[in-house]
Each structure stands twice: as structure tokens, then as C-alpha cells.
Design an enzyme around this catalytic site. Structure first.
Site, PDB file in Angstrom:
ATOM      1  N   ARG A  16       0.780  -1.062  -0.117  1.00 38.51           N
ATOM      2  CA  ARG A  16      -0.011  -0.125   0.084  1.00 38.51           C
ATOM      3  C   ARG A  16       0.812   1.110  -0.026  1.00 38.51           C
ATOM      4  NH1 ARG A  16      -1.656  -0.498   6.433  1.00 38.51           N
ATOM      5  NH2 ARG A  16       0.249   0.707   7.168  1.00 38.51           N
ATOM      6  N   ASP A  37       5.974  -7.622   1.567  1.00 36.27           N
ATOM      7  CA  ASP A  37       5.474  -7.052   2.724  1.00 36.27           C
ATOM      8  C   ASP A  37       5.026  -7.903   3.584  1.00 36.27           C
ATOM      9  OD1 ASP A  37       3.340  -5.185   4.299  1.00 36.27           O
ATOM     10  OD2 ASP A  37       3.728  -3.812   2.495  1.00 36.27           O
ATOM     11  N   VAL A  59      10.977  -7.587   6.596  1.00 36.56           N
ATOM     12  CA  VAL A  59      12.519  -6.858   6.346  1.00 36.56           C
ATOM     13  C   VAL A  59      13.374  -7.098   7.523  1.00 36.56           C
ATOM     14  CG1 VAL A  59      11.550  -5.355   4.726  1.00 36.56           C
ATOM     15  CG2 VAL A  59      11.597  -4.630   6.984  1.00 36.56           C
ATOM     16  N   TYR A 150      11.828   6.802  15.945  1.00 36.77           N
ATOM     17  CA  TYR A 150      11.400   6.768  14.504  1.00 36.77           C
ATOM     18  C   TYR A 150      12.605   7.730  13.868  1.00 36.77           C
ATOM     19  CZ  TYR A 150       9.187   7.955   9.924  1.00 36.77           C
ATOM     20  OH  TYR A 150       8.834   7.897   8.720  1.00 36.77           O
ATOM     21  N   LYS A 154      15.429   7.240  11.004  1.00 32.26           N
ATOM     22  CA  LYS A 154      15.484   7.822   9.861  1.00 32.26           C
ATOM     23  C   LYS A 154      16.877   8.666   9.629  1.00 32.26           C
ATOM     24  CE  LYS A 154      11.968   6.415   8.204  1.00 32.26           C
ATOM     25  NZ  LYS A 154      11.597   5.291   7.257  1.00 32.26           N
ATOM     26  N   THR A 185      -0.894   8.708   3.246  1.00 33.30           N
ATOM     27  CA  THR A 185      -0.929   7.361   3.312  1.00 33.30           C
ATOM     28  C   THR A 185      -1.688   6.840   4.546  1.00 33.30           C
ATOM     29  OG1 THR A 185       1.156   6.763   4.335  1.00 33.30           O
ATOM     30  CG2 THR A 185       1.264   7.145   1.882  1.00 33.30           C
ATOM     31  N   THR A 188      -0.158   8.322   8.002  1.00 33.89           N
ATOM     32  CA  THR A 188      -0.424   9.390   8.593  1.00 33.89           C
ATOM     33  C   THR A 188      -1.965   9.811   8.751  1.00 33.89           C
ATOM     34  OG1 THR A 188      -0.558  10.417   6.401  1.00 33.89           O
ATOM     35  CG2 THR A 188       1.587  10.718   7.417  1.00 33.89           C
TER      36      THR A 188
HETATM   37  P1  NAD Z   1       2.186   3.034   4.928  1.00 32.86           P
HETATM   38  O1  NAD Z   1       2.075   2.473   6.342  1.00 32.86           O
HETATM   39  O2  NAD Z   1       1.197   2.952   4.042  1.00 32.86           O
HETATM   40  O3  NAD Z   1       3.273   1.839   4.228  1.00 32.86           O
HETATM   41  C1  NAD Z   1       4.428   1.124   5.052  1.00 32.86           C
HETATM   42  C2  NAD Z   1       4.253  -0.383   4.558  1.00 32.86           C
HETATM   43  O4  NAD Z   1       5.455  -1.146   5.111  1.00 32.86           O
HETATM   44  C3  NAD Z   1       3.329  -1.049   4.775  1.00 32.86           C
HETATM   45  O5  NAD Z   1       2.611  -1.736   3.880  1.00 32.86           O
HETATM   46  C4  NAD Z   1       3.632  -2.052   6.004  1.00 32.86           C
HETATM   47  O6  NAD Z   1       2.850  -3.171   6.080  1.00 32.86           O
HETATM   48  C5  NAD Z   1       4.938  -2.358   5.431  1.00 32.86           C
HETATM   49  N1  NAD Z   1       5.732  -2.636   6.656  1.00 32.86           N
HETATM   50  C6  NAD Z   1       5.676  -2.537   7.970  1.00 32.86           C
HETATM   51  N2  NAD Z   1       6.566  -3.455   8.498  1.00 32.86           N
HETATM   52  C7  NAD Z   1       7.027  -4.085   7.754  1.00 32.86           C
HETATM   53  C8  NAD Z   1       8.058  -5.379   7.912  1.00 32.86           C
HETATM   54  N3  NAD Z   1       8.515  -5.679   9.007  1.00 32.86           N
HETATM   55  N4  NAD Z   1       8.447  -6.022   6.627  1.00 32.86           N
HETATM   56  C9  NAD Z   1       7.899  -5.343   5.479  1.00 32.86           C
HETATM   57  N5  NAD Z   1       7.081  -4.554   5.186  1.00 32.86           N
HETATM   58  C10 NAD Z   1       6.706  -3.989   6.523  1.00 32.86           C
HETATM   59  O7  NAD Z   1       3.269   4.190   4.879  1.00 32.86           O
HETATM   60  P2  NAD Z   1       3.935   4.977   3.924  1.00 32.86           P
HETATM   61  O8  NAD Z   1       3.813   6.500   3.996  1.00 32.86           O
HETATM   62  O9  NAD Z   1       3.718   4.390   2.431  1.00 32.86           O
HETATM   63  O10 NAD Z   1       5.314   4.609   4.131  1.00 32.86           O
HETATM   64  C11 NAD Z   1       6.389   4.257   3.333  1.00 32.86           C
HETATM   65  C12 NAD Z   1       7.839   4.824   3.883  1.00 32.86           C
HETATM   66  O11 NAD Z   1       7.816   6.347   3.692  1.00 32.86           O
HETATM   67  C13 NAD Z   1       8.031   4.374   5.269  1.00 32.86           C
HETATM   68  O12 NAD Z   1       9.641   4.038   5.449  1.00 32.86           O
HETATM   69  C14 NAD Z   1       7.827   5.736   6.233  1.00 32.86           C
HETATM   70  O13 NAD Z   1       8.513   5.593   7.317  1.00 32.86           O
HETATM   71  C15 NAD Z   1       8.280   6.677   5.000  1.00 32.86           C
HETATM   72  N6  NAD Z   1       7.821   8.130   5.266  1.00 32.86           N
HETATM   73  C16 NAD Z   1       6.443   8.274   5.204  1.00 32.86           C
HETATM   74  C17 NAD Z   1       5.934   9.526   5.431  1.00 32.86           C
HETATM   75  C18 NAD Z   1       4.541  10.070   5.427  1.00 32.86           C
HETATM   76  O14 NAD Z   1       4.427  11.190   5.570  1.00 32.86           O
HETATM   77  N7  NAD Z   1       3.475   8.912   5.153  1.00 32.86           N
HETATM   78  C19 NAD Z   1       6.841  10.709   5.642  1.00 32.86           C
HETATM   79  C20 NAD Z   1       8.023  10.266   5.610  1.00 32.86           C
HETATM   80  C21 NAD Z   1       8.510   9.057   5.456  1.00 32.86           C
END
Ligand code: NAD
Length: 239
Positions: A16, A37, A59, A150, A154, A185, A188
Site C-alpha cells: 500500500r 510486505d 524486512v 522513528y 531515519k 498514506t 499519517t
Molecule cells: P504505509 O504505512 O502505508 O506503508 C508502509 C508499508 O510498510 C506497509 O505496507 C507495511 O505493512 C510495511 N511494513 C511494515 N513493517 C514491515 C516489515 N517488518 N516488513 C515488510 N513490510 C513492512 O506508509 P507509507 O507512508 O507508504 O510509508 C512508506 C515509507 O515512507 C516508510 O519508510 C515511512 O517511514 C516513510 N515516510 C512516510 C511519510 C508519510 O508522511 N507517510 C513521511 C516520511 C517518510
């Protein structure tokens, strides 16, 4: 002609959000895409709708990484791109950060990225090329509130990216980090976004495709001389 024609890409956390958007864009540009995932149902659904491959994958497990690399190479022959996108956010201030929050966040967000780079590097070295894109955050560029665990991971991803880029550059393997700001997503969905967007110069959050477009650039040969760098996608938030 697609920008990723002939390339094989592995995207973690692809069930997702940003990972799914990257999978769609990479597929549209000609890549063979493998999404991984822990969310089997959602991952399977996303893969079927995009026409890409799904692998169950935690992961934070080194042996699971070995299986993903072996499976991808046996089905597709190579790995050209790894997007280390999987991540979790468990917000907590320093004094409220439990051992569990710390350990789980480090295991997935930091050790997961380390395992991923270590697992694909030998294959990319053998090929003599590759691009690794690590998804960090604005929280890896500056202090953000209630994000001790977190933010630590990062910032670590940002540093590990530069170390890997230093070591792997001679093998024509590029390693870069992306630093998203506020992206629409599941991660958030509970945020007080009205308050947050007031501090963003562009006055809005981003859609996952806006991060995917930068990941696509870094994955493609358009970025052939970019390595060890930070690419911020935040509407001007970090300045
Ligand atoms: P999201 O929660 O929709 O997606 C994260 C995905 O990672 C999910 O599908 C989840 O099941 C998967 N995941 C979690 N633990 C896992 C594991 N142990 N093994 C495999 N998969 C795993 O959120 P997103 O926004 O799509 O996040 C993607 C990346 O972007 C993340 O690294 C997040 O930290 C980073 N990020 C997001 C934002 C934001 O505002 N959404 C901002 C900065 C950074």
C-alpha cells in the site's frame, strides 16, 4: 520506451501507500516489479491489480531477505533496483519511548534497510550495476517532535546510505535516500493535518505518486551520476 525497460525492481512495503505507488510507476516504465510486505492479503491484492509479483517478507529478518533475493534472481535473473520503503511509525516522546517501541522501530526501519542493502549488494556487484533507494524522512534531516525512535532510524538510514554509496560506487551501484515530508498514506491518517500543513510552504500534503516520481528518477539511468545524496520531497518543509 520506458525509463526502466529491462530492469528488475524489488520494493519493500509495497502492499500500500508509497510502495504501491512506486510499484505502479515502475511497472508503467517497463520494470519487472516484485513487491514485498508483511500484509499478505493487501499485498496479494495490490500485486494482482498491478500485475506484479508479491512475496511475503519481514524486512527485519536476514533469512527472509536471503529468500527474497534468491526468489527474485531465480524468477527474473537479476536485481537492478531495491527500494527500501517498508517502515513503521510509533510516535513517542523520549520519556515515553518503551523498549518495545525502540526495538521494533530499529528492527524494521534501520536493521531492515541494512539487511536489504547487504542482501542485494553481491548480486548488483556481480552485475556491475544497481540502484538502491532508501526511504528516510524529513525526520532524518531535522528534529521532529515525539519521534525519538522513528527519528533515530531515519537519521541512521541517511548515514547508512552515504556509507553504502562510498563503498559501492566503484561497482557502478548508486545509493540515495529520499526524505518525504507529509504524505497521504495510512501512516499519517491519524495526524492533525490541518495544523501540520500550516507549517508547509506549499500548504498541502503530497500524494504517494509525488514521492514515487523521485524514486523512479533515482532508479532510472536518468540519475546515472547521482549517489550518496538526499532527495527531499516535502513541499519546502525542511529549509
Ligand atoms: P504505509 O504505512 O502505508 O506503508 C508502509 C508499508 O510498510 C506497509 O505496507 C507495511 O505493512 C510495511 N511494513 C511494515 N513493517 C514491515 C516489515 N517488518 N516488513 C515488510 N513490510 C513492512 O506508509 P507509507 O507512508 O507508504 O510509508 C512508506 C515509507 O515512507 C516508510 O519508510 C515511512 O517511514 C516513510 N515516510 C512516510 C511519510 C508519510 O508522511 N507517510 C513521511 C516520511 C517518510
Amino acid at each position: 520506451m520506458g525509463r526502466l525497460d529491462g530492469k528488475v525492481a524489488v520494493i519493500t512495503g509495497g502492499a500500500r501507500g508509497q510502495g504501491a505507488a512506486e510499484a505502479e510507476m515502475f511497472r508503467d516504465e517497463g520494470a519487472q516489479v516484485v513487491i514485498t510486505d508483511v500484509l499478505d492479503e493487501e499485498g496479494g491484492r495490490t500485486a494482482a491489480s498491478l500485475g506484479v509479483e508479491f512475496l511475503h517478507h519481514d524486512v527485519s529478518s536476514a533469512t527472509a531477505w536471503d529468500a527474497v533475493v534468491a526468489d527474485t534472481v531465480s524468477h527474473h535473473g537479476r536485481i537492478d533496483v531495491l527500494v527500501n520503503n517498508a517502515g513503521i511509525l510509533r510516535g513517542a516522546r523520549l520519556v515515553n519511548t518503551s523498549d518495545d517501541i525502540w526495538d521494533q522501530t530499529v528492527a524494521i526501519n534501520q536493521t531492515g534497510v541494512f539487511f536489504g542493502m547487504r542482501a542485494v549488494a553481491p548480486q548488483m556487484i556481480e552485475q556491475g550495476s544497481g540502484s538502491i533507494v532508501n526511504i528516510s524522512s524529513v525526520a532524518g534531516l531535522e528534529a521532529t517532535f515525539a519521534s525519538m525512535a522513528y527519528g533515530a532510524t531515519k537519521w541512521a538510514v541517511r548515514g547508512m546510505t552515504k556509507i553504502a554509496a562510498l563503498e559501492l560506487g566503484r561497482h557502478n551501484i548508486r545509493v540515495n535516500s529520499i526524505h518525504p515530508g507529509l504524505i497521504n498514506t495510512d501512516m499519517t491518517s491519524e495526524f492533525d493535518k490541518d495544523r501540520m500543513v500550516r507549517s508547509i510552504p506549499m500548504g498541502r500534503e503530497a500524494e504517494p505518486s509525488e514521492v514515487a516520481a523521485v524514486a523512479l528518477f533515482l532508479a532510472s539511468d536518468d540519475a546515472s551520476y547521482c549517489s550518496g545524496q538526499e532527495f527531499t520531497v516535502d513541499g519546502g518543509m525542511h529549509r
